[in-house]
Design a protein around this motif. Structure first.
Motif, PDB file in Angstrom:
ATOM      1  N   GLY A   1       1.032  -1.200  -0.055  1.00 56.92           N
ATOM      2  CA  GLY A   1      -0.005  -0.072  -0.003  1.00 56.92           C
ATOM      3  C   GLY A   1       0.839   1.209   0.015  1.00 56.92           C
ATOM      4  O   GLY A   1       2.177   1.147  -0.155  1.00 56.92           O
ATOM      5  N   ASP A   2       0.291   2.293   0.082  1.00 56.69           N
ATOM      6  CA  ASP A   2       1.196   3.810   0.282  1.00 56.69           C
ATOM      7  C   ASP A   2       0.437   4.656   1.115  1.00 56.69           C
ATOM      8  O   ASP A   2      -0.678   4.422   1.546  1.00 56.69           O
ATOM      9  N   TYR A   3       1.089   5.967   1.098  1.00 58.95           N
ATOM     10  CA  TYR A   3       0.321   7.126   1.765  1.00 58.95           C
ATOM     11  C   TYR A   3      -0.060   7.792   0.859  1.00 58.95           C
ATOM     12  O   TYR A   3       0.534   8.420  -0.200  1.00 58.95           O
ATOM     13  N   VAL A   4      -1.265   8.213   0.762  1.00 57.29           N
ATOM     14  CA  VAL A   4      -1.982   9.002  -0.010  1.00 57.29           C
ATOM     15  C   VAL A   4      -2.344  10.501   0.442  1.00 57.29           C
ATOM     16  O   VAL A   4      -2.706  10.674   1.311  1.00 57.29           O
ATOM     17  N   PRO A   5      -1.639  11.347  -0.707  1.00 59.46           N
ATOM     18  CA  PRO A   5      -1.814  13.011  -0.242  1.00 59.46           C
ATOM     19  C   PRO A   5      -3.236  13.255  -0.448  1.00 59.46           C
ATOM     20  O   PRO A   5      -4.089  12.545  -0.984  1.00 59.46           O
ATOM     21  N   PRO A   6      -3.646  14.496   0.294  1.00 60.72           N
ATOM     22  CA  PRO A   6      -2.665  15.220   0.777  1.00 60.72           C
ATOM     23  C   PRO A   6      -2.311  14.900   2.457  1.00 60.72           C
ATOM     24  O   PRO A   6      -1.430  15.593   2.937  1.00 60.72           O
ATOM     25  N   ALA A   7      -3.273  13.912   2.866  1.00 59.49           N
ATOM     26  CA  ALA A   7      -2.859  13.851   4.478  1.00 59.49           C
ATOM     27  C   ALA A   7      -2.037  12.795   4.472  1.00 59.49           C
ATOM     28  O   ALA A   7      -1.389  12.467   5.699  1.00 59.49           O
ATOM     29  N   TYR A   8      -1.633  12.235   3.525  1.00 58.10           N
ATOM     30  CA  TYR A   8      -0.707  10.978   3.605  1.00 58.10           C
ATOM     31  C   TYR A   8      -1.139   9.805   4.649  1.00 58.10           C
ATOM     32  O   TYR A   8      -0.244   9.242   5.151  1.00 58.10           O
ATOM     33  N   ASN A   9      -2.565   9.632   4.615  1.00 62.77           N
ATOM     34  CA  ASN A   9      -2.807   8.338   5.376  1.00 62.77           C
ATOM     35  C   ASN A   9      -2.571   7.175   4.541  1.00 62.77           C
ATOM     36  O   ASN A   9      -2.743   7.044   3.267  1.00 62.77           O
ATOM     37  N   PHE A  10      -2.337   5.997   5.243  1.00 61.63           N
ATOM     38  CA  PHE A  10      -1.938   5.086   4.476  1.00 61.63           C
ATOM     39  C   PHE A  10      -3.275   4.027   4.231  1.00 61.63           C
ATOM     40  O   PHE A  10      -4.311   4.128   4.623  1.00 61.63           O
ATOM     41  N   ALA A  11      -3.145   3.867   2.716  1.00 65.39           N
ATOM     42  CA  ALA A  11      -4.221   2.902   2.284  1.00 65.39           C
ATOM     43  C   ALA A  11      -3.621   1.491   1.587  1.00 65.39           C
ATOM     44  O   ALA A  11      -2.705   1.499   0.738  1.00 65.39           O
ATOM     45  N   GLY A  12      -4.081   0.656   2.201  1.00 61.36           N
ATOM     46  CA  GLY A  12      -3.733  -0.718   2.044  1.00 61.36           C
ATOM     47  C   GLY A  12      -4.098  -1.416   0.614  1.00 61.36           C
ATOM     48  O   GLY A  12      -5.435  -0.752   0.462  1.00 61.36           O
ATOM     49  N   THR A  13      -3.625  -2.291   0.158  1.00 61.06           N
ATOM     50  CA  THR A  13      -4.100  -2.712  -1.280  1.00 61.06           C
ATOM     51  C   THR A  13      -4.144  -4.530  -1.040  1.00 61.06           C
ATOM     52  O   THR A  13      -4.911  -5.016  -1.397  1.00 61.06           O
ATOM     53  N   ASP A  14      -3.001  -4.809  -0.328  1.00 60.85           N
ATOM     54  CA  ASP A  14      -2.991  -6.580   0.011  1.00 60.85           C
ATOM     55  C   ASP A  14      -1.876  -6.817   0.777  1.00 60.85           C
ATOM     56  O   ASP A  14      -1.044  -6.077   1.199  1.00 60.85           O
ATOM     57  N   VAL A  15      -2.058  -8.078   1.047  1.00 62.57           N
ATOM     58  CA  VAL A  15      -0.914  -8.617   1.585  1.00 62.57           C
ATOM     59  C   VAL A  15      -0.411  -9.757   1.057  1.00 62.57           C
ATOM     60  O   VAL A  15      -1.400 -10.462   0.362  1.00 62.57           O
ATOM     61  N   SER A  16       0.804  -9.804   0.505  1.00 63.45           N
ATOM     62  CA  SER A  16       1.104 -10.617  -0.470  1.00 63.45           C
ATOM     63  C   SER A  16       2.547 -11.504   0.211  1.00 63.45           C
ATOM     64  O   SER A  16       3.384 -10.939   0.989  1.00 63.45           O
ATOM     65  N   ARG A  17       2.767 -12.654  -0.483  1.00 63.19           N
ATOM     66  CA  ARG A  17       3.848 -13.546   0.102  1.00 63.19           C
ATOM     67  C   ARG A  17       4.725 -13.601  -0.949  1.00 63.19           C
ATOM     68  O   ARG A  17       4.549 -13.840  -2.213  1.00 63.19           O
TER      69      ARG A  17
END
Length: 475
Positions: free
Chosen positions: A400-416
């Motif tokens: 996932g990553d930190y989304v502007p403008p507040a840079y809150n984390f948005a997850g996409t998945d757990v991968s192995r």
């Protein structure tokens, strides 16, 4: 490997997340400051629901996310901000001249029974009034989403099944699990930034329950008291007998310590200076620590080892991070001995991970000659990631990553990523990414990953509470 990330119960959400996680990249912003703006806080981990990180007096702190108000197009934080002529509480906002209780409202000079009365186009309950279709708190998809009792809205992928689940106590912080076959759990409980900060038992899986008394004080004696403000490191590592915890403090190089609780000598914990300690893993005879130094060994950001197979413990540098390293990274160890060692890249502005073979690690531990992390094969993560854990003969990461403008984390998945070891443990190859859990939305979030035997223990949180779920390979 027993490196934990972000795994907390709801009780820890009432104070700054920095007590249970450091920035993913522990980099200095000058004069020991933690940040200069919100962008510097983008790597603080997943914030509590309804909150975001802000830079307050050069420290990353959690602040409430403002509830979207009537007239949100020019909302708080813009040039026409809160308290100005076009924002919340002003002449064009909720509670103004066209709102409930104003000059054209029910009970005014054009009162009930008149053409502009209650139920008309400018009155309470209309399309532009508070409580309508465009108002805060309505049409939240999480209110109507379908929640699985274990995984919430997360979607389990082919090849995996959800095993046992257990409620995570509200006081719990990062979680560590012993190697087994009986899985004992540990956690750090912290009242607030000045403590007390203590290690507790969490019972035996799946009978999860917080112990009645602390096992040891996470803070070294010199760092205890009302004037000591600590940032707890987001890991609890254990080799079965010993449990490792850590913390840092504000200041140049982020000074801090790691502490070792030994169940064979519970009244004699060990504390070792460890600036910028961010992540840790367990290999035979040692704890690996990703940080800025260990005890008297100070070589900047690198991979260090605290050797526990000797008395007293000894410290050494075992791994050199690549030149592009801008901050500490993640550590995760698989059941076949491969260590994923991470760093934050100033070239890509992402967390990176490389798979170091077990024989390479053993050689560095015995010889004292560090290996080059850059010589190991890289994981093709394909995005940023904010958590990592051993998962059988591989590792899993939270992408996932930190989304502007507040840079809150948005997850996409757990991968192995599976690891194959050859050449008497000297060579490792990394398999392709295999999704384990996929975010359908942001209604349920992953709060932590840790190994439990060959399986993965996932921290999950949503409107139904915080819990731990064991993810196993499908048979």
């Amino acid at each position: 490997m027993k490196t934990e990330r972000m795994m907390t119960g709801r009780g820890l959400k009432s104070f700054a997340w920095v007590l249970t996680t450091l920035a993913m990249a522990l980099t200095s912003t000058g004069c020991g400051d933690e940040c200069v703006d919100a962008f510097d806080c983008r790597d603080q981990g997943v914030p509590a629901e309804g909150q975001r990180y802000a830079c307050v007096e050069n420290k990353c702190e959690l602040t409430p996310i403002p509830v979207p108000d009537a007239g949100t197009e020019t909302d708080a934080g813009t040039g026409t901000d809160a308290g100005t002529s076009t924002d919340a509480g002003t002449t064009t906002d909720a509670g103004t001249t066209t709102d409930a209780g104003t000059g054209t409202d029910a009970g005014t000079s054009t009162d009930a029974g008149t053409t502009t009365d209650a139920g008309t186009t400018t009155d309470a309950g209309t399309s532009t009034d508070a409580g309508t279709e465009t108002d805060a708190g309505t049409n939240d998809p999480c209110d109507t989403a379908t929640y699985d009792p274990k995984l919430g809205t997360l979607q389990l992928q082919t090849g995996f099944v959800a095993g046992e689940a257990a409620t995570l106590p509200s006081e719990a912080g990062p979680v560590g699990v012993t190697p087994g076959p009986t899985y004992s759990l540990y956690t750090v409980v912290s009242k607030d930034s000045v403590g007390p900060h203590a290690l507790y038992s969490l019972g035996t899986w799946p009978q999860v329950a917080l112990g009645t008394s602390p096992l040891f004080d996470v803070a070294a004696p010199s760092d205890r008291g009302p004037s000591a403000s600590l940032f707890l490191s987001p890991f609890v590592g254990t080799d079965g007998q010993r449990v490792l915890t850590g913390y840092t403090k504000s200041g140049g190089g982020f000074p801090g310590s790691v502490g070792v609780y030994d169940s064979a000598a519970p009244s004699s914990p060990t504390y070792v200076s460890a600036p910028s300690n961010f992540s840790a893993g367990v290999v035979p005879g040692a704890f690996l620590i990703n940080g800025g130094g260990l005890d008297t060994v100070a070589a900047g950001l690198a991979v260090y080892a605290l050797k526990t197979d000797v008395t007293p413990y000894t410290s050494l540098k075992v791994g050199t991070l690549p030149p592009e390293t801008g901050g500490s990274g993640f550590t995760a160890v698989s059941t076949n001995g491969v260590a994923m060692l991470g760093y934050y890249s100033d070239d890509t502005f992402l967390n990176m991970g490389r798979a170091v073979a077990p024989a390479v690690i053993a050689q560095a531990l015995s010889s004292g000659t560090p290996f080059a992390v850059a010589d190991a094969p890289a994981l093709d993560v394909g995005s940023n990631f904010v958590a990592a854990s051993g998962h059988g003969d591989g590792v899993s990461v939270l992408r996932g990553d930190y989304v502007p403008p507040a840079y809150n984390f948005a997850g996409t998945d757990v991968s192995r990523f599976a690891f194959t070891v050859t050449n008497a443990g000297a060579t490792v190859s990394v398999g392709a990414r295999q999704p384990v859990l996929v975010y359908a939305d942001q209604c349920t979030r992953v709060t932590g990953l840790t190994a439990i035997g060959a399986d993965l223990l996932v921290g999950v949180d949503d409107k139904n509470g915080a819990r731990l779920v064991r993810i196993q390979a499908a048979q």
